[in-house]
Scaffold this motif. Structure first.
Motif, PDB file in Angstrom:
ATOM      1  N   SER A   1      37.169  57.478  79.807  1.00 24.39           N
ATOM      2  CA  SER A   1      38.436  57.679  80.515  1.00 24.39           C
ATOM      3  C   SER A   1      38.561  59.132  80.915  1.00 24.39           C
ATOM      4  CB  SER A   1      39.616  57.306  79.609  1.00 24.39           C
ATOM      5  OG  SER A   1      39.561  55.935  79.285  1.00 24.39           O
ATOM      6  N   GLY A   2      39.294  59.347  81.999  1.00 18.23           N
ATOM      7  CA  GLY A   2      39.487  60.729  82.433  1.00 18.23           C
ATOM      8  C   GLY A   2      40.549  60.816  83.504  1.00 18.23           C
ATOM      9  N   GLY A   3      40.565  61.928  84.214  1.00 19.57           N
ATOM     10  CA  GLY A   3      41.523  62.123  85.293  1.00 19.57           C
ATOM     11  C   GLY A   3      40.933  61.709  86.628  1.00 19.57           C
ATOM     12  N   PRO A   4      41.612  62.029  87.744  1.00 21.27           N
ATOM     13  CA  PRO A   4      41.145  61.642  89.080  1.00 21.27           C
ATOM     14  C   PRO A   4      39.734  62.148  89.370  1.00 21.27           C
ATOM     15  CG  PRO A   4      43.312  62.708  89.189  1.00 21.27           C
ATOM     16  CD  PRO A   4      42.868  62.790  87.780  1.00 21.27           C
ATOM     17  N   GLU A   5      39.359  63.254  88.761  1.00 22.68           N
ATOM     18  CA  GLU A   5      38.038  63.826  89.041  1.00 22.68           C
ATOM     19  C   GLU A   5      36.918  62.890  88.591  1.00 22.68           C
ATOM     20  OE1 GLU A   5      40.080  64.853  86.693  1.00 22.68           O
ATOM     21  OE2 GLU A   5      38.890  64.556  84.881  1.00 22.68           O
ATOM     22  N   LEU A   6      37.230  62.025  87.600  1.00 23.58           N
ATOM     23  CA  LEU A   6      36.220  61.091  87.113  1.00 23.58           C
ATOM     24  C   LEU A   6      35.817  60.106  88.212  1.00 23.58           C
ATOM     25  CD1 LEU A   6      34.476  59.819  84.895  1.00 23.58           C
ATOM     26  CD2 LEU A   6      36.518  58.655  84.024  1.00 23.58           C
ATOM     27  N   ALA A   7      36.810  59.690  88.971  1.00 25.09           N
ATOM     28  CA  ALA A   7      36.522  58.746  90.068  1.00 25.09           C
ATOM     29  C   ALA A   7      35.600  59.387  91.094  1.00 25.09           C
ATOM     30  CB  ALA A   7      37.820  58.299  90.731  1.00 25.09           C
ATOM     31  N   GLU A   8      35.850  60.642  91.382  1.00 24.71           N
ATOM     32  CA  GLU A   8      34.997  61.348  92.348  1.00 24.71           C
ATOM     33  C   GLU A   8      33.576  61.478  91.837  1.00 24.71           C
ATOM     34  OE1 GLU A   8      37.090  65.017  93.292  1.00 24.71           O
ATOM     35  OE2 GLU A   8      38.873  63.804  93.729  1.00 24.71           O
ATOM     36  N   GLN A   9      33.483  61.753  90.573  1.00 26.01           N
ATOM     37  CA  GLN A   9      32.150  61.887  89.977  1.00 26.01           C
ATOM     38  C   GLN A   9      31.390  60.555  90.041  1.00 26.01           C
ATOM     39  OE1 GLN A   9      32.305  63.440  85.979  1.00 26.01           O
ATOM     40  NE2 GLN A   9      30.063  63.565  85.801  1.00 26.01           N
ATOM     41  N   LEU A  10      32.117  59.453  89.800  1.00 28.84           N
ATOM     42  CA  LEU A  10      31.491  58.122  89.872  1.00 28.84           C
ATOM     43  C   LEU A  10      31.017  57.833  91.291  1.00 28.84           C
ATOM     44  CD1 LEU A  10      34.058  56.150  87.710  1.00 28.84           C
ATOM     45  CD2 LEU A  10      31.691  56.659  87.071  1.00 28.84           C
ATOM     46  N   GLU A  11      31.836  58.241  92.239  1.00 31.26           N
ATOM     47  CA  GLU A  11      31.488  58.037  93.637  1.00 31.26           C
ATOM     48  C   GLU A  11      30.166  58.746  93.945  1.00 31.26           C
ATOM     49  OE1 GLU A  11      33.295  56.232  95.692  1.00 31.26           O
ATOM     50  OE2 GLU A  11      32.700  56.805  97.706  1.00 31.26           O
ATOM     51  N   ASP A  12      30.019  59.937  93.427  1.00 27.27           N
ATOM     52  CA  ASP A  12      28.818  60.729  93.698  1.00 27.27           C
ATOM     53  C   ASP A  12      27.617  60.268  92.880  1.00 27.27           C
ATOM     54  OD1 ASP A  12      30.305  62.225  95.391  1.00 27.27           O
ATOM     55  OD2 ASP A  12      30.696  63.845  93.950  1.00 27.27           O
ATOM     56  N   GLU A  13      27.843  59.916  91.625  1.00 33.06           N
ATOM     57  CA  GLU A  13      26.697  59.768  90.709  1.00 33.06           C
ATOM     58  C   GLU A  13      26.493  58.347  90.199  1.00 33.06           C
ATOM     59  OE1 GLU A  13      26.959  62.760  87.618  1.00 33.06           O
ATOM     60  OE2 GLU A  13      28.005  64.120  88.993  1.00 33.06           O
ATOM     61  N   GLY A  14      27.368  57.438  90.542  1.00 33.79           N
ATOM     62  CA  GLY A  14      27.208  56.072  90.049  1.00 33.79           C
ATOM     63  C   GLY A  14      27.616  55.946  88.581  1.00 33.79           C
ATOM     64  N   TYR A  15      27.238  54.801  87.986  1.00 30.19           N
ATOM     65  CA  TYR A  15      27.692  54.514  86.627  1.00 30.19           C
ATOM     66  C   TYR A  15      26.659  54.830  85.550  1.00 30.19           C
ATOM     67  CZ  TYR A  15      31.489  52.005  88.898  1.00 30.19           C
ATOM     68  OH  TYR A  15      32.570  51.697  89.651  1.00 30.19           O
ATOM     69  N   ASP A  16      25.432  55.106  85.966  1.00 32.26           N
ATOM     70  CA  ASP A  16      24.377  55.223  84.962  1.00 32.26           C
ATOM     71  C   ASP A  16      24.627  56.306  83.919  1.00 32.26           C
ATOM     72  OD1 ASP A  16      23.054  53.114  85.946  1.00 32.26           O
ATOM     73  OD2 ASP A  16      21.502  54.258  87.044  1.00 32.26           O
ATOM     74  N   TRP A  17      25.101  57.401  84.389  1.00 32.48           N
ATOM     75  CA  TRP A  17      25.320  58.514  83.457  1.00 32.48           C
ATOM     76  C   TRP A  17      26.370  58.149  82.406  1.00 32.48           C
ATOM     77  CZ3 TRP A  17      30.056  60.999  82.997  1.00 32.48           C
ATOM     78  CH2 TRP A  17      31.008  60.708  84.011  1.00 32.48           C
ATOM     79  N   VAL A  18      27.362  57.314  82.814  1.00 29.11           N
ATOM     80  CA  VAL A  18      28.374  56.912  81.838  1.00 29.11           C
ATOM     81  C   VAL A  18      27.724  56.024  80.775  1.00 29.11           C
ATOM     82  CG1 VAL A  18      30.645  55.847  81.509  1.00 29.11           C
ATOM     83  CG2 VAL A  18      30.076  56.899  83.703  1.00 29.11           C
ATOM     84  N   ARG A  19      26.823  55.161  81.262  1.00 25.47           N
ATOM     85  CA  ARG A  19      26.132  54.258  80.344  1.00 25.47           C
ATOM     86  C   ARG A  19      25.324  55.060  79.324  1.00 25.47           C
ATOM     87  NH1 ARG A  19      25.385  48.849  81.262  1.00 25.47           N
ATOM     88  NH2 ARG A  19      25.791  49.081  83.481  1.00 25.47           N
ATOM     89  N   GLU A  20      24.601  56.044  79.839  1.00 22.75           N
ATOM     90  CA  GLU A  20      23.780  56.877  78.943  1.00 22.75           C
ATOM     91  C   GLU A  20      24.647  57.580  77.916  1.00 22.75           C
ATOM     92  OE1 GLU A  20      21.463  59.390  81.538  1.00 22.75           O
ATOM     93  OE2 GLU A  20      20.552  57.592  82.438  1.00 22.75           O
ATOM     94  N   GLU A  21      25.743  58.104  78.411  1.00 25.02           N
ATOM     95  CA  GLU A  21      26.661  58.812  77.514  1.00 25.02           C
ATOM     96  C   GLU A  21      27.168  57.888  76.417  1.00 25.02           C
ATOM     97  OE1 GLU A  21      29.164  61.886  79.856  1.00 25.02           O
ATOM     98  OE2 GLU A  21      30.583  60.733  78.669  1.00 25.02           O
ATOM     99  N   ALA A  22      27.469  56.654  76.847  1.00 25.42           N
ATOM    100  CA  ALA A  22      28.000  55.702  75.885  1.00 25.42           C
ATOM    101  C   ALA A  22      26.966  55.353  74.824  1.00 25.42           C
ATOM    102  CB  ALA A  22      28.439  54.432  76.615  1.00 25.42           C
ATOM    103  N   TYR A  23      25.686  55.214  75.257  1.00 22.33           N
ATOM    104  CA  TYR A  23      24.632  54.924  74.282  1.00 22.33           C
ATOM    105  C   TYR A  23      24.497  56.048  73.284  1.00 22.33           C
ATOM    106  CZ  TYR A  23      22.710  50.726  76.419  1.00 22.33           C
ATOM    107  OH  TYR A  23      22.523  49.453  76.859  1.00 22.33           O
TER     108      TYR A  23
END
Lengths: 476, 309
Positions: free
Chosen positions: B284-306
């Motif tokens: 979870s995060g602020g509006p900037e998180l959405a922008e980051q997802l737009e640029d980088e996709g979801y993979d990095w979140v998955r890695e972070e979660a692992y």
């Protein structure tokens, strides 16, 4: 003529009444519908000889014809015992006023009136108590308004007396002859009551002609006959029955409807009927449509144990048009077999059939239709659309559209849908605040909307209410 | 002021050996806030939305979905007793949830032939108000009111059978027409919408607009909007976005905005952004998180979660 009949003619009314009473038990003991029964009905109505002869001919045909058999998926009529019909006819005549009192009505019907929110006075009228008076007022009003234009609207029995020539020419001769089917023949033999409507040439009756209380006030609506004659360039909307359930001690209703649509005339016949659940509803309804005439059937069939009803139109003249809109609803133990028949017998004729059915709690609905396009009826077109809505997996719905096309230059379209009431649809409405029942009801109300929009508002409202009641299962 | 609180929500498809979809969702949405719920297809976003509204296709195996109401949530005249300010939605029917202020905007709304928009919306609004009364009625009042209803039924219709029963407190046809017209103007909708059949033959964009219109009329405390931005052209996207902002700004609704794309978030600016992965909120995060997802996709979140696990 038998000596009994001679005796009948000579006696005064009271004695005749007595005679009937005496004879009653003898009739009941007798098996099958006899000539004597038919003679007594005719005598009781003081009918001219020709009508008696027609009744007797119809009786003979009835006796010779087989029950409708071999129809795929036809409702089970094995319970309809012709032997049982006769004893019922007598009390029919004697209890002309319908039920003696409100309390005599079955609880189911009383309950329906209550739920419909119909006030006591109206209930009494609708249930037959005192309706004679009420219905005469209805007829009276109509007459005053239209009689100077030559419009006739009266009781069918009265029409035989007062408009004998018109009736003699049209009654079960060219449109629905008794030979049409076994129940038309039965109807021809024992018919009683009903409406007679005559619209002269170039006359438009702007308001609907309604037989609102008629069926019940007669108390003998089991074999009522409706004869509508619309002369050239005339227009009328006839509405039969009402949504009020008709109480019936009998288990067979076999009505007959004949409509004559003159050249460039326009007739709409609308009916909303709700029969008690022990009734076998087996009717014959037909219209003959001359050149450029238009016939419209709008019907809502509710109640009954089994219904077989296929209003039909003969498009006789070039440019004639027929439109059917029907709705049927079947609940537990009900088999509603309805549809439409259209005969395109002339070029440039058009027909549309729109059939809607709803099946729930194991009920069955069936669309049975026949569209016949004769050789030479070129440039004719027909469109048939059947939609069925089912509430559960126990209910069934069939579609049996027959098309007999003998002409190649025609346009034929058929479309059928059968759907289960969608969980997603119900959930969508629920998520907006409607409870489960209201959501389903709204979907059904929408489903039948094409019918309700064709009806005057009070019929539409009551049709909706009846369906509401059926859906609550409160009519048992 | 209302708060939607989802705790440890586990759910599976409601059939034998149904697939597990949600594996411990935690989320809190307050009225007046806009939350964006993002994530790849199949991560459980729509399921979460449907469970909040009470869809029968899912079975909740653990957790709770609560709504907390302030005493003035339904207007100054509607005082909510202290002991009825928190409800577990999972115990309630979908229409009861609607009465408590939950609204679900559908990705694929049903098409209901023969039911006009105006008739449907008025019925829904009245049903909701009535259900609300019933939910908050104490037992004494309930007995009294039931007695009243019976009398009313027995009396039949007062004037004519055609008008139906107009019960006390119901919004009548004329009054409702005005409400509808006003809301449609706000959303820049053609007035002919009112007499069209519910969603029947509507374009994708019209359907989405219609969902927002319904929310505007039903005035939810919490509106869950499931991919309301999909299939919209830019003009319609702006209309729909204006509608969503108005829900928050004018009616104080809390919005849970489910979306795949950053695009709508340019118009409807979220206070919070959540990323859902495999049936859980992974980040979870602020509006900037959405922008980051737009640029980088979801993979990095998955890695972070692992890594975190």
């Amino acid at each position: 003529m038998s000596s009994d009949q001679d005796h009948l003619k000579e006696t005064d009314t009271e004695a005749r009444f007595e005679f009937k009473k005496e004879e009653k038990s003898a009739f009941e003991a007798e098996k099958g519908l006899t000539e004597e029964t038919v003679r007594v009905i005719s005598e009781d109505k003081d009918e001219p000889e020709w009508m008696l002869q027609r009744r007797l001919r119809a009786l003979k045909q009835f006796q010779e014809m087989p029950m409708p058999e071999g129809w795929p998926g036809a409702p089970d009529l094995s319970e309809v015992d012709i032997e049982d019909i006769v004893p019922y006819i007598r009390p029919d005549i004697e209890t002309r006023g319908g039920a003696e009192s409100w309390e005599d009505l079955p609880e189911e019907i009383q309950d329906t009136f209550d739920k419909l929110g119909i006030p006591e006075a109206e209930k009494n009228a609708l249930s037959g108590v005192g309706a004679q008076y009420e219905s005469e007022i209805v007829y009276q009003n109509m007459q005053e308004r239209w009689e100077e234009k030559g419009v006739i609207f009266c009781d069918m029995d009265k029409a035989v007396q007062e408009h004998e020539d018109l009736v003699k020419e049209h009654f079960m001769t060219k449109c629905v002859p008794p030979s049409d089917n076994k129940f038309a023949a039965l109807h021809g033999a024992v018919w009683s009551g009903g409406s007679f409507v005559y619209i002269p040439e170039d006359t438009t009756v702007e308001m609907p002609v309604q037989a609102y209380f008629r069926m019940n006030s007669e108390g003998m609506g089991q074999f009522e006959h409706t004869l509508i004659i619309a002369e050239d360039n005339s227009e009328v909307h006839y509405i039969e029955g009402c949504s009020a359930p008709k109480y019936s001690a009998f288990n067979l209703h076999s009505g007959g409807v004949e409509v004559f649509v003159g050249e460039n005339a326009h007739v709409q016949y609308s009916t909303v009927q709700n029969w008690s659940k022990n009734t076998y509803n087996l009717n014959t309804k037909r219209a003959i449509c001359e050149a450029d005439g238009t016939m419209e059937w709008v019907s809502g069939s509710m109640g009954s144990k089994a219904t077989m009803l296929y209003p039909s139109t003969v498009l006789k003249g070039p440019g004639a048009t027929d439109n059917h809109i029907t709705i049927a609803m079947a609940g537990e133990g009900q088999d509603i077999d309805t549809g439409a028949k259209v005969y395109h017998n002339a070029p440039e004729t058009k027909s549309t059939i729109e059939s809607k059915s709803i099946a729930k709690d194991g009920g069955r609905t069936n669309y049975r239709g026949l569209v016949h396009i004769a050789d030479g009826a070129e440039n004719s077109s027909t469109s048939v659309e059947c939609d069925a809505l089912m509430f559960d997996n126990e209910s069934t719905s069939d579609t049996m559209p027959y098309m007999e096309i003998q002409e190649s230059k025609v346009d034929v379209a058929h479309e059928a849908t059968v759907g289960k009431i969608g969980d997603e649809d119900v959930f969508y409405l629920q998520s907006r605040g409607l409870d489960d029942d209201d959501a389903k009801q709204m979907i059904v109300a929408g489903f039948i909307e094409p019918i309700t929009e064709e009806l005057p508002i009070e019929y539409a409202v009551e049709l909706n209410r009846l369906i509401e009641l059926e859906m609550e299962g409160s009519l048992g | 002021m209302a708060v939607l609180e989802i705790n440890n929500l586990h759910a599976e498809v409601a059939e034998e050996d149904g697939e597990t979809i949600l594996q411990g969702v935690n989320l809190e949405v307050e009225s007046g806030e806009i939350h964006a719920l993002m994530g790849p297809n199949g991560s459980g976003k729509s399921t979460t939305a449907k469970i909040i509204a009470g869809h029968p296709a899912y079975k909740v195996t653990d957790g709770e979905v609560l709504i907390h109401l302030e005493d003035d949530e339904f207007g100054e005249d509607f005082e909510i007793p202290e002991d009825l300010r928190t409800w577990n939605l999972l115990d309630l029917e979908p229409n009861e949830r609607a009465a408590l202020g939950i609204f679900l905007g559908f990705q694929y709304p049903a098409e209901i032939e023969g039911v006009t928009m105006v008739n449907f919306l008025r019925t829904a609004l009245n049903a909701k108000l009535e259900e609300r009364e019933e939910l908050f009625e104490d037992e004494d009042e309930e007995a009294e009111s039931e007695g009243g209803d019976t009398n009313e039924d027995a009396a039949g219709y007062d004037t004519s059978p055609m008008e139906g029963n107009v019960e006390e407190g119901e919004i009548g046809v004329a009054e409702f027409q005005e409400i509808l017209q006003e809301k449609m103007e706000q959303l820049d909708m053609d007035e002919r919408f009112a007499s069209r059949y519910l969603n029947a033959g509507f374009s994708g964009g019209e359907k989405k607009q219609n969902e927002v219109l319904q929310a505007a009329i039903l005035e939810p405390s919490i509106a869950v909007l499931d991919e309301i931005d999909s299939g919209l052209d830019i003009d319609r996207l702006q209309d729909v976005s204006n509608g969503i902002n108005a829900l928050r700004d004018e009616q104080g609704a809390g919005i849970l905005q489910i979306t795949h794309y950053q695009r709508i978030l340019d118009y409807v600016e979220p206070d919070h952004v959540h990323v859902m992965l495999d049936g859980q909120i992974a980040k979870s995060g602020g509006p900037e998180l959405a922008e980051q997802l737009e640029d980088e996709g979801y993979d990095w979140v998955r890695e972070e979660a692992y890594e975190a696990a």
